[in-house]
Design a protein around this motif. Sequence first.
Motif, PDB file in Angstrom:
ATOM      1  N   LEU A 164       0.854  -1.185   0.000  1.00  0.00           N
ATOM      2  CA  LEU A 164       0.000   0.000   0.000  1.00  0.00           C
ATOM      3  C   LEU A 164       0.888   1.234   0.000  1.00  0.00           C
ATOM      4  O   LEU A 164       1.783   1.363   0.839  1.00  0.00           O
ATOM      5  N   ILE A 165       0.662   2.133  -0.952  1.00  0.00           N
ATOM      6  CA  ILE A 165       1.545   3.283  -1.150  1.00  0.00           C
ATOM      7  C   ILE A 165       0.935   4.540  -0.559  1.00  0.00           C
ATOM      8  O   ILE A 165      -0.268   4.807  -0.703  1.00  0.00           O
ATOM      9  N   ALA A 166       1.757   5.339   0.100  1.00  0.00           N
ATOM     10  CA  ALA A 166       1.309   6.611   0.653  1.00  0.00           C
ATOM     11  C   ALA A 166       0.852   7.537  -0.469  1.00  0.00           C
ATOM     12  O   ALA A 166       1.505   7.644  -1.502  1.00  0.00           O
ATOM     13  N   SER A 167      -0.266   8.195  -0.267  1.00  0.00           N
ATOM     14  CA  SER A 167      -0.831   9.083  -1.279  1.00  0.00           C
ATOM     15  C   SER A 167      -1.739  10.099  -0.603  1.00  0.00           C
ATOM     16  O   SER A 167      -1.977  10.022   0.620  1.00  0.00           O
ATOM     17  N   GLU A 168      -2.280  11.019  -1.384  1.00  0.00           N
ATOM     18  CA  GLU A 168      -3.265  11.949  -0.835  1.00  0.00           C
ATOM     19  C   GLU A 168      -4.472  11.184  -0.287  1.00  0.00           C
ATOM     20  O   GLU A 168      -5.047  11.561   0.738  1.00  0.00           O
ATOM     21  N   ARG A 169      -4.819  10.088  -0.964  1.00  0.00           N
ATOM     22  CA  ARG A 169      -5.976   9.293  -0.529  1.00  0.00           C
ATOM     23  C   ARG A 169      -5.720   8.647   0.825  1.00  0.00           C
ATOM     24  O   ARG A 169      -6.593   8.652   1.695  1.00  0.00           O
ATOM     25  N   THR A 170      -4.537   8.078   1.013  1.00  0.00           N
ATOM     26  CA  THR A 170      -4.268   7.440   2.301  1.00  0.00           C
ATOM     27  C   THR A 170      -4.120   8.489   3.398  1.00  0.00           C
ATOM     28  O   THR A 170      -4.518   8.258   4.544  1.00  0.00           O
ATOM     29  N   ALA A 171      -3.563   9.640   3.045  1.00  0.00           N
ATOM     30  CA  ALA A 171      -3.390  10.695   4.043  1.00  0.00           C
ATOM     31  C   ALA A 171      -4.728  11.257   4.510  1.00  0.00           C
ATOM     32  O   ALA A 171      -4.866  11.670   5.671  1.00  0.00           O
ATOM     33  N   THR A 174     -10.548   8.144   5.967  1.00  0.00           N
ATOM     34  CA  THR A 174     -11.449   8.186   7.123  1.00  0.00           C
ATOM     35  C   THR A 174     -12.121   6.825   7.264  1.00  0.00           C
ATOM     36  O   THR A 174     -12.083   5.994   6.359  1.00  0.00           O
ATOM     37  N   GLY A 175     -12.727   6.598   8.412  1.00  0.00           N
ATOM     38  CA  GLY A 175     -13.521   5.398   8.617  1.00  0.00           C
ATOM     39  C   GLY A 175     -12.718   4.118   8.517  1.00  0.00           C
ATOM     40  O   GLY A 175     -11.566   4.037   8.956  1.00  0.00           O
ATOM     41  N   ASP A 176     -13.334   3.102   7.898  1.00  0.00           N
ATOM     42  CA  ASP A 176     -12.701   1.784   7.809  1.00  0.00           C
ATOM     43  C   ASP A 176     -11.392   1.835   7.026  1.00  0.00           C
ATOM     44  O   ASP A 176     -10.445   1.106   7.350  1.00  0.00           O
ATOM     45  N   PHE A 177     -11.350   2.687   5.985  1.00  0.00           N
ATOM     46  CA  PHE A 177     -10.123   2.752   5.202  1.00  0.00           C
ATOM     47  C   PHE A 177      -8.984   3.351   6.019  1.00  0.00           C
ATOM     48  O   PHE A 177      -7.834   2.897   5.940  1.00  0.00           O
ATOM     49  N   ALA A 178      -9.287   4.340   6.848  1.00  0.00           N
ATOM     50  CA  ALA A 178      -8.261   4.920   7.725  1.00  0.00           C
ATOM     51  C   ALA A 178      -7.738   3.864   8.693  1.00  0.00           C
ATOM     52  O   ALA A 178      -6.526   3.795   8.963  1.00  0.00           O
ATOM     53  N   ASP A 179      -8.648   3.038   9.202  1.00  0.00           N
ATOM     54  CA  ASP A 179      -8.224   1.956  10.099  1.00  0.00           C
ATOM     55  C   ASP A 179      -7.317   0.967   9.367  1.00  0.00           C
ATOM     56  O   ASP A 179      -6.335   0.476   9.934  1.00  0.00           O
TER      57      ASP A 179
END
Length: 226
Positions: A164-171, A174-179
Amino acid sequence: MRKAIVTGGGSRIGAAITSALVKEGYDVVGTYREDRARVEALGVRAEPFDLARPGSAAALLDAVGPVDVLVHNAFAWSDPAVDWRTALRANTEGMLDLVGAAMPGMTAAGWGRVVLLSSAVVRAGIPGLGAYAAAKGSVHAAARSLAWDGGPSGVTVNVVVPGLIASERTAAATGDFADHVADVASRTPLQRLATADEVAAAVLFLCSEQASGITGQELFVDGGKD
């Protein structure tokens, strides 16, 4: 000046790889399926390429001519719940067509680098991504045999495996994806996600003269996860 093709050159990882190769003095051709402008914005030649279209690989090499380096980063997505056969066929057959079109020029020249991008999902598994995992798994299996095909002529074939690559989306998750992002990062020795530039650095090394003794190998760029 060595010539390189980067498929999917306008994607996040593809753009990082393209930029890294350009900085090292490579003449880079980036491929696109729909968005030519994203590739051209990187200051390189853009050529169409569609993994799902038979003959696309041959047309690409006809347009570009022999290359020294092939970095295969593109992936043809489809809804696995609806059409997993198309996804599997396009990505497996498309990859083999592409390498098959590029390698003869490399073997004739007595030097070449093939770097295939995979995904850490081949080891970790993700629910609902069986076709994607199978397609990426075929990259690993093919690379081992392709290394034997190219080795006697000085052509290396390796696989780079991003997590999984760091991106604006990962930064901004929220919610389950943030977890999920936090969980992935917590299970790496680095306690963070790898970046697209770090993936590009691994690719750049495998394309170099210094990597001439490395072939048929898998290099994970995932922060040492699990």
